[in-house]
Each structure stands twice: as C-alpha cells, then as structure tokens.
Enzyme design. Structure first.
Site, PDB file in Angstrom:
ATOM      1  N   LYS A 119     -19.133  31.475  37.876  1.00  0.00           N
ATOM      2  CA  LYS A 119     -18.495  31.145  36.819  1.00  0.00           C
ATOM      3  C   LYS A 119     -17.735  29.900  37.142  1.00  0.00           C
ATOM      4  CE  LYS A 119     -17.103  34.796  35.365  1.00  0.00           C
ATOM      5  NZ  LYS A 119     -17.898  35.736  36.659  1.00  0.00           N
TER       6      LYS A 119
ATOM      7  N   GLY B   8     -20.438  36.348  32.745  1.00  0.00           N
ATOM      8  CA  GLY B   8     -21.085  36.309  33.685  1.00  0.00           C
ATOM      9  C   GLY B   8     -20.788  37.587  35.242  1.00  0.00           C
TER      10      GLY B   8
ATOM     11  N   SER C  99     -18.799  39.827  38.117  1.00  0.00           N
ATOM     12  CA  SER C  99     -17.766  38.777  39.365  1.00  0.00           C
ATOM     13  C   SER C  99     -18.839  38.398  40.269  1.00  0.00           C
ATOM     14  CB  SER C  99     -17.008  39.662  39.451  1.00  0.00           C
ATOM     15  OG  SER C  99     -16.025  39.313  41.085  1.00  0.00           O
ATOM     16  N   GLY C 100     -18.544  37.164  41.227  1.00  0.00           N
ATOM     17  CA  GLY C 100     -19.216  36.207  41.981  1.00  0.00           C
ATOM     18  C   GLY C 100     -20.714  35.514  41.385  1.00  0.00           C
ATOM     19  N   SER C 101     -20.745  35.307  40.051  1.00  0.00           N
ATOM     20  CA  SER C 101     -21.668  34.869  39.443  1.00  0.00           C
ATOM     21  C   SER C 101     -21.728  32.965  39.885  1.00  0.00           C
ATOM     22  CB  SER C 101     -22.682  34.889  38.015  1.00  0.00           C
ATOM     23  OG  SER C 101     -21.214  34.805  37.428  1.00  0.00           O
TER      24      SER C 101
ATOM     25  N   SER D 287     -15.644  38.599  30.867  1.00  0.00           N
ATOM     26  CA  SER D 287     -15.836  38.947  29.301  1.00  0.00           C
ATOM     27  C   SER D 287     -17.002  39.488  29.064  1.00  0.00           C
ATOM     28  CB  SER D 287     -15.950  37.536  28.471  1.00  0.00           C
ATOM     29  OG  SER D 287     -16.912  36.198  28.961  1.00  0.00           O
TER      30      SER D 287
END
Length: 205
Positions: free
Chosen positions: A42, A36, A38-40, A110
């Site tokens: 994960k 996902g 950045s900042g999602s 990714s």
C-alpha cells in the site's frame, strides 16, 4: 459516526470556493484510500504515485498509517475501538485535504469494512471523490515479504490482534480499483492509477 460533543458552534463558510482552488491547482481534490494487509504494498504504491504526480506538477500528499501514529494518532493502540477512531480521524483529515484541492492518498490497513464505509459516506456528504483501492496481495506474499517482521512475531504469539492472523481483514465489496502487488510493480500500479485519475477528470488540463 461519532456524536458531536461540542456545543455553541457554527460552520464558518470562507470566501474561496472549491472550484476556485481547483482552477488554481489545475486538479480536483480527492481521496485515494489504499487498504490491504500489512506488507501488501500500500505505502510503496501510494508514495510512488505521489512522486509521479508531483513530477507532473500536481499537488499530492500521502497520509501513511505508521507516520500518522507518530503524531496525530500516537495516543491510539490497535484495539477494535482504537482502530475505528484511527480511521475516523484520518477520514476527517483526508476530507479536509481533498476539500483543499489536494490529491490525497491514505495508506492504512483499515481492516473493518464499516469504518471504511463511514469515511466513504463522509466524502459523499461533502461531494468529494472517494476512490477505494484494494491492494489485494495474498497473505502468502505478504508473509514472505514481512518487511517489519510482524508476521513472524504474530505467528510466534508475540503479537496479539494482528490483522490476517488472529484479527480479521474485511476486504472491500466494491472497490473502485483492485491491485495485486505480487506481479505488479509500484511503477505499473502508479501508471494505472494516473490513467484512472485522468479518466475521472481529477487531473484537469
């Protein structure tokens, strides 16, 4: 996949089977691949799940994108080629961990579907479960959070090739699970994932 440049090598089969390790640990090794923006959320979800698993006496480990770049992949940048190699290496490490019987979580942006599919094929070849989890938090939410200040830098033109701004993110077409962390807490997400692992027989009695 990358060609093997090594010659005169032979795979050495050990005496301990995967089933024997599974019985020892009371679980099956697998890879949960969190992808996902950045900042999602994960890493937060992955580490929350790791904590929940260990509290239940399960062996789990998170391979986090930033952490890996401090050591194993510290010689890689963020070009398309380096991103591909970054994911290839971590895919191989995750496969080894899963083969060892560890419930392995990877937290990497990714961004390229091809690279994730390559890791999935690697696990399929090794007959190891690969669970792709799309942390599909909208970019608006990710930018509002911006925990590292990276979106601000990218919008200001100070950071080139940033995923979601001037570099693409290719979401999974058929992930095993999708989580939107906008209204889902890390604890709620961890419970959902624990239930999934139980239904898949990863957490054996």
């Amino acid at each position: 996949m990358s060609a093997n440049k090594a010659t005169n090598i032979t795979w050495h089969e050990g005496h301990v089977t995967r089933d024997a390790r599974s019985r020892l640990l009371g679980q099956k090794g697998c890879t949960l691949w969190f992808t996902g923006l950045s900042g999602s959320g994960k890493s937060t979800i992955a580490f929350t799940l790791e904590h929940a698993l260990v509290q239940r006496d399960r062996l789990a480990y998170v391979l986090d994108g930033d952490n890996i770049r401090h050591g194993l992949n510290k010689n890689l940048g963020f070009s398309a080629a380096d991103r591909e190699e970054n994911i290839r290496r971590i895919g191989e490490v995750a496969k080894l961990f899963a083969d060892c019987g560890i419930i392995t979580m990877t937290s990497f942006i990714s961004p390229y579907r091809k690279d994730r599919d390559t890791v999935r094929a690697l696990h399929a070849e090794g007959k190891l479960p690969f669970i792709e989890i799309h942390v599909n938090t909208p970019i608006v939410t990710c930018e509002q959070r911006d925990p590292k200040g990276l979106y601000k830098k990218a919008r200001a033109g100070q950071l080139k090739g940033f995923t979601g701004i001037d570099d693409p993110y290719e979401g999974p077409l058929k992930p095993e699970l999708t989580i939107d962390a906008t209204n889902t807490s890390p604890q709620q997400a961890a419970l959902t994932l624990l239930e999934y692992l139980e239904k898949q027989g990863i957490l054996t009695p």
